[in-house]
Design a protein around this motif. Structure first.
Motif, PDB file in Angstrom:
ATOM      1  N   ILE A  19       3.713   7.262  -2.026  1.00 49.24           N
ATOM      2  CA  ILE A  19       4.676   7.852  -1.080  1.00 49.24           C
ATOM      3  C   ILE A  19       4.426   7.317   0.338  1.00 49.24           C
ATOM      4  CG2 ILE A  19       5.453  10.041  -0.065  1.00 49.24           C
ATOM      5  CD1 ILE A  19       4.581  11.300  -2.823  1.00 49.24           C
ATOM      6  N   LEU A  20       3.148   7.275   0.733  1.00 55.65           N
ATOM      7  CA  LEU A  20       2.818   6.759   2.068  1.00 55.65           C
ATOM      8  C   LEU A  20       3.236   5.302   2.213  1.00 55.65           C
ATOM      9  CD1 LEU A  20      -0.715   8.155   2.947  1.00 55.65           C
ATOM     10  CD2 LEU A  20       1.447   8.534   4.161  1.00 55.65           C
ATOM     11  N   GLY A  21       3.080   4.533   1.132  1.00 58.87           N
ATOM     12  CA  GLY A  21       3.458   3.112   1.156  1.00 58.87           C
ATOM     13  C   GLY A  21       4.948   2.964   1.423  1.00 58.87           C
ATOM     14  N   ILE A  22       5.753   3.775   0.752  1.00 62.14           N
ATOM     15  CA  ILE A  22       7.214   3.695   0.951  1.00 62.14           C
ATOM     16  C   ILE A  22       7.552   4.020   2.420  1.00 62.14           C
ATOM     17  CG2 ILE A  22       9.454   4.695   0.325  1.00 62.14           C
ATOM     18  CD1 ILE A  22       8.317   5.230  -2.472  1.00 62.14           C
ATOM     19  N   LEU A  23       6.950   5.085   2.926  1.00 61.51           N
ATOM     20  CA  LEU A  23       7.225   5.484   4.319  1.00 61.51           C
ATOM     21  C   LEU A  23       6.807   4.379   5.288  1.00 61.51           C
ATOM     22  CD1 LEU A  23       6.108   9.231   4.423  1.00 61.51           C
ATOM     23  CD2 LEU A  23       8.415   8.279   4.636  1.00 61.51           C
ATOM     24  N   THR A  24       5.601   3.835   5.049  1.00 54.51           N
ATOM     25  CA  THR A  24       5.094   2.792   5.943  1.00 54.51           C
ATOM     26  C   THR A  24       6.024   1.582   5.933  1.00 54.51           C
ATOM     27  OG1 THR A  24       2.879   3.512   5.374  1.00 54.51           O
ATOM     28  CG2 THR A  24       3.051   1.395   6.479  1.00 54.51           C
ATOM     29  N   GLY A  25       6.432   1.163   4.735  1.00 55.27           N
ATOM     30  CA  GLY A  25       7.308  -0.008   4.633  1.00 55.27           C
ATOM     31  C   GLY A  25       8.632   0.241   5.324  1.00 55.27           C
ATOM     32  N   TYR A  26       9.143   1.442   5.153  1.00 59.90           N
ATOM     33  CA  TYR A  26      10.440   1.786   5.744  1.00 59.90           C
ATOM     34  C   TYR A  26      10.346   1.705   7.276  1.00 59.90           C
ATOM     35  CZ  TYR A  26      14.578   4.536   6.819  1.00 59.90           C
ATOM     36  OH  TYR A  26      15.779   4.952   7.322  1.00 59.90           O
ATOM     37  N   LEU A  27       9.248   2.229   7.832  1.00 62.24           N
ATOM     38  CA  LEU A  27       9.110   2.238   9.296  1.00 62.24           C
ATOM     39  C   LEU A  27       8.724   0.866   9.844  1.00 62.24           C
ATOM     40  CD1 LEU A  27       7.180   5.627   9.670  1.00 62.24           C
ATOM     41  CD2 LEU A  27       9.599   5.180  10.128  1.00 62.24           C
ATOM     42  N   GLU A 189     -10.548   2.063  -8.903  1.00 66.44           N
ATOM     43  CA  GLU A 189     -10.735   2.644  -7.575  1.00 66.44           C
ATOM     44  C   GLU A 189      -9.944   1.873  -6.507  1.00 66.44           C
ATOM     45  OE1 GLU A 189     -11.942   5.464  -6.598  1.00 66.44           O
ATOM     46  OE2 GLU A 189     -12.501   6.024  -8.637  1.00 66.44           O
ATOM     47  N   LEU A 190      -9.510   0.658  -6.866  1.00 67.92           N
ATOM     48  CA  LEU A 190      -8.690  -0.119  -5.918  1.00 67.92           C
ATOM     49  C   LEU A 190      -7.236   0.337  -5.939  1.00 67.92           C
ATOM     50  CD1 LEU A 190      -9.814  -3.784  -6.727  1.00 67.92           C
ATOM     51  CD2 LEU A 190     -10.420  -2.447  -4.716  1.00 67.92           C
ATOM     52  N   THR A 191      -6.882   1.126  -6.978  1.00 73.16           N
ATOM     53  CA  THR A 191      -5.463   1.446  -7.190  1.00 73.16           C
ATOM     54  C   THR A 191      -4.752   2.020  -5.960  1.00 73.16           C
ATOM     55  OG1 THR A 191      -6.085   1.918  -9.467  1.00 73.16           O
ATOM     56  CG2 THR A 191      -3.862   2.520  -8.825  1.00 73.16           C
ATOM     57  N   PRO A 192      -5.303   3.031  -5.278  1.00 78.60           N
ATOM     58  CA  PRO A 192      -4.551   3.579  -4.145  1.00 78.60           C
ATOM     59  C   PRO A 192      -4.206   2.496  -3.108  1.00 78.60           C
ATOM     60  CG  PRO A 192      -6.458   4.948  -4.627  1.00 78.60           C
ATOM     61  CD  PRO A 192      -6.569   3.738  -5.495  1.00 78.60           C
ATOM     62  N   PHE A 193      -5.144   1.572  -2.869  1.00 77.09           N
ATOM     63  CA  PHE A 193      -4.905   0.542  -1.843  1.00 77.09           C
ATOM     64  C   PHE A 193      -3.832  -0.445  -2.308  1.00 77.09           C
ATOM     65  CE2 PHE A 193      -9.299   1.994  -1.762  1.00 77.09           C
ATOM     66  CZ  PHE A 193      -9.315   2.586  -0.507  1.00 77.09           C
ATOM     67  N   GLY A 194      -3.957  -0.863  -3.579  1.00 72.35           N
ATOM     68  CA  GLY A 194      -2.995  -1.815  -4.122  1.00 72.35           C
ATOM     69  C   GLY A 194      -1.592  -1.221  -4.159  1.00 72.35           C
ATOM     70  N   VAL A 195      -1.502   0.008  -4.640  1.00 71.11           N
ATOM     71  CA  VAL A 195      -0.194   0.663  -4.750  1.00 71.11           C
ATOM     72  C   VAL A 195       0.421   0.838  -3.358  1.00 71.11           C
ATOM     73  CG1 VAL A 195       0.901   2.869  -5.324  1.00 71.11           C
ATOM     74  CG2 VAL A 195      -0.669   1.810  -6.940  1.00 71.11           C
ATOM     75  N   PHE A 196      -0.408   1.246  -2.404  1.00 73.64           N
ATOM     76  CA  PHE A 196       0.088   1.426  -1.024  1.00 73.64           C
ATOM     77  C   PHE A 196       0.688   0.117  -0.501  1.00 73.64           C
ATOM     78  CE2 PHE A 196      -0.628   0.938   3.527  1.00 73.64           C
ATOM     79  CZ  PHE A 196       0.044   2.042   4.021  1.00 73.64           C
ATOM     80  N   ALA A 197      -0.063  -0.976  -0.640  1.00 72.50           N
ATOM     81  CA  ALA A 197       0.387  -2.258  -0.083  1.00 72.50           C
ATOM     82  C   ALA A 197       1.660  -2.752  -0.776  1.00 72.50           C
ATOM     83  CB  ALA A 197      -0.730  -3.297  -0.224  1.00 72.50           C
ATOM     84  N   LEU A 198       1.704  -2.625  -2.100  1.00 72.07           N
ATOM     85  CA  LEU A 198       2.884  -3.114  -2.827  1.00 72.07           C
ATOM     86  C   LEU A 198       4.127  -2.296  -2.461  1.00 72.07           C
ATOM     87  CD1 LEU A 198       1.263  -3.762  -6.322  1.00 72.07           C
ATOM     88  CD2 LEU A 198       2.241  -5.485  -4.810  1.00 72.07           C
TER      89      LEU A 198
END
Ligand code: ASP
Length: 412
Positions: A19-27, A189-198
């Protein structure tokens, strides 16, 4: 700080990252592409696990099942469910396309045309031959999942046939499977970072003009996929596997987030295996067999989309389709979904096969290419949820599930 981070269950961290990734990309906009490398690093890390994980788990799984007839029972049931759900999915796509007509009234001038892929003219006999690993080492190097499954099954069966003499090797594979599960835990354990960036990359670089022009098609793709997940899979879990639907979806939350952000069933495979075994309590033999096979041939999201997209193309270009054409589409879309590799954009390439069979112009592919990623993400989530649902259902039919494990599923 670190203690606080690890105190939150991984699946919650991953969903928050999505969710944070989507918001970040949008902004942030298109510049969000600058962090895509973090996502690529994550994908490379999980892809690294695919071959050793499947090979060790499948061989040790077959040896653990102990009898070939049981393996046939598991495989037969899985294949039957793959075929039935695949057919429902294609006809669902055809129904949505027929009743909602996403191709009518489209202003094609707003759409940036993408490249048209070459139709894949390999015949079904080529497909069968390609399932045999001519060189197992080459198959592994190419991360070619289907022939790898064939080879692993044969090695497992060989171990069973060798009886006592096969035991030392069986032990090595058991130990290899456990080791690879631990390595998967580290990489996860890398998943949150990878998902955020993608997600930031996708949301930041999305072409809004094309998305608006094709809103109906994209919306129907999402609707069709949701109907498959909430309709077919929930019903299977509740009425055939007789398990709590909510627990099932919570158990596969990591796989849902990873499939959605990577748009690749293959890359998600280690995560799906871990979720089905650890959170849903599906036995290692059944999960490694059904989930690996499913990741390559069970693609209901793709099958539904191929049906829908063919009607979309027919409507744009004014091609009339008869009932006979609908049956043709149901066959070619099923084959296309089986043949599509579990990688991003595979469904787009398979469109050429389906379109060609009923005379829909291939230019349609160019129209949808720009928004394919956003649709691919949902197709992939549907495909991966389907693999987990079938594995859980088959495990429950064959007594290969630990229900206590599932009810207490908590991915900490
Ligand atoms: N990307 C999808 C998958 O990996 C296949 C597709 O393009 O539909 O499952």
């Amino acid at each position: 700080m670190l203690k606080f981070w690890f105190a939150i269950p991984l699946w919650q961290r991953v969903i928050a990252a999505l969710i944070l990734g989507i918001l970040t990309g949008y902004l942030w906009g298109p510049d969000a592409a600058s962090i895509k490398w973090i996502g690529d690093f994550f994908i490379a890390s999980i892809k690294m696990l695919v071959v050793p994980l499947i090979f060790f788990s499948l061989v040790s799984g077959v040896a653990a099942i102990g009898d070939i007839a049981k393996l046939g029972k598991v495989g037969g049931r899985a294949l039957l469910i793959f075929v039935i759900t695949g057919q429902i999915a294609v006809w669902l796509g055809l129904a949505l396309g027929t009743f909602v007509k996403p191709g009518l009234g489209i202003d094609t001038s707003n759409i940036e045309m993408g490249p048209v892929p070459e139709p894949n003219d390999s015949s079904w006999t080529d497909m069968i031959i390609s399932m045999v690993p001519q060189s197992p080492v080459q198959t592994m190097a190419d991360v070619n999942v289907l022939p790898l499954i064939v080879f692993a099954l044969l090695v497992g069966i060989g171990i069973l046939m060798a009886k006592e003499e096969g035991e030392p090797v069986a032990k090595i594979f058991d130990s290899g499977a456990v080791i690879m599960q631990k390595v998967t835990m580290i990489v996860m354990e890398l998943t949150p970072f990878g998902v955020f960036a993608l997600m930031a990359w996708v949301a930041g670089t999305l072409g809004f003009d094309a998305l608006t022009a094709l809103a109906k098609l994209v919306g129907l793709n999402y609707l069709g996929c949701l109907l498959i997940i909430l309709g077919i899979y929930s019903v299977m879990i509740k009425f055939i596997a007789r398990l709590p639907v909510i627990d099932f979806f919570r158990g596969i939350a990591d796989a849902i987030a990873v499939s959605y952000s990577t748009a690749s069933s293959n890359a998600t495979l280690p995560v799906t295996l871990r979720c089905t075994q650890r959170n849903l309590g599906v036995s290692q033999p059944v999960s490694s067999f059904v989930v690996s096979l499913g990741a390559t041939i069970n693609m209901n999201g793709t099958a539904m989309y191929l049906g829908l997209a063919t009607l979309f193309g027919a409507q744009i270009f004014g091609v009339d389709l008869s009932w006979g054409d609908y049956f043709m589409i149901s066959i070619t879309a099923t084959l296309g979904a089986v043949g599509a590799a579990g990688i991003p954009g595979a469904g787009l390439i398979m469109m050429a096969l389906v379109f060609g069979s009923v005379g829909v112009p291939l230019e349609t592919i160019a129209f949808v290419a720009g928004v394919d990623r956003i649709m691919d993400m949902m197709r992939t989530t549907t495909n991966v949820s389907g693999d987990a649902a079938v594995a859980t259902t088959v495990a429950s039919m064959t007594g290969e599930i630990d229900r206590a494990e599932m009810i207490s599923a908590d991915d900490v």
